[in-house]
Design an enzyme around this catalytic site. Sequence first.
Site, PDB file in Angstrom:
ATOM      1  N   CYS A  33      -2.016   2.835  -4.620  1.00 24.73           N
ATOM      2  CA  CYS A  33      -2.739   3.356  -5.779  1.00 24.73           C
ATOM      3  C   CYS A  33      -1.931   3.129  -7.058  1.00 24.73           C
ATOM      4  CB  CYS A  33      -3.105   4.824  -5.558  1.00 24.73           C
ATOM      5  SG  CYS A  33      -4.411   5.410  -6.680  1.00 24.73           S
ATOM      6  N   HIS A  38      -5.743   4.743  -0.419  1.00 23.28           N
ATOM      7  CA  HIS A  38      -4.698   5.593   0.157  1.00 23.28           C
ATOM      8  C   HIS A  38      -4.701   5.473   1.681  1.00 23.28           C
ATOM      9  CE1 HIS A  38      -3.246   7.908  -3.359  1.00 23.28           C
ATOM     10  NE2 HIS A  38      -4.402   7.506  -3.854  1.00 23.28           N
ATOM     11  N   GLU A  60      -2.412   6.166   3.711  1.00 28.45           N
ATOM     12  CA  GLU A  60      -1.713   7.289   4.335  1.00 28.45           C
ATOM     13  C   GLU A  60      -2.648   8.461   4.607  1.00 28.45           C
ATOM     14  OE1 GLU A  60      -2.003   8.700   0.192  1.00 28.45           O
ATOM     15  OE2 GLU A  60      -1.741   6.735   1.135  1.00 28.45           O
TER      16      GLU A  60
END
Length: 234
Positions: free
Chosen positions: A115, A215, A217
């Site tokens: 990001c 994202h 994660e």
Amino acid sequence: MSTQPLIGITTYVARARWGVAWDAPAALVHATYPRYAQRAGGLAVLLPPDDPAAADTVLRRLDGLVLAGGEDLDPALYGQDPHPRTGKPVPERDRWERALLDAALRRGTPVLGICRGMQLMNIHAGGTLCQHLPDEVGHDGHNPRVGTFTDHLVKPVPDTLTGSLLPEAVQVATHHHQSVDRLGEGLVPTAYAEDGTVEALEYVAERFAVGVQWHPEARDDARLMEGLVRAASS
């Protein structure tokens, strides 16, 4: 390398509350970031903002670098005045992460930008950002609710490093209102959203230096981090 690679992850410095008594400035990042590195086989270490002159010393001790998401980058870094929707700059973090990225690229340390991290990679290469993406695409689908990830489809570009790690279209977690505008020198776009937004980029040279606008994660797909860990282990 016989040991697990050491993966550095950049952090915020922000006021936070924890325990029964503490309400103070803290170096922090969402726990999904270190868990993401750990489940891919890496050892995670957090990198709060520091003197940029220390970046090269830090990179000598790391095997891989994750530039984490966070606040909007200062538009002055790419020669623009701030849009009314652009957040307040955090110059100490901007300086620190630019220095870390510069050192990583010089040393050949594998990098994954997430990001804000991808946007920093583009600015470092001389590119610019669209400061408020809804102005360009006509919708707020990349960040409809502040503080909540929303999924949308991303299509990786074949015959790229990103495409080799993610060979098919994939639903990803999104939370951003800015995006790549003019691409920086030496970078290629390697994934797109359905509205044409650049969702990933990488360097043309043969190295692991990949940025993604989403994202990873925040979801169960560890392939990008597994790619970083493999590169950091070689």
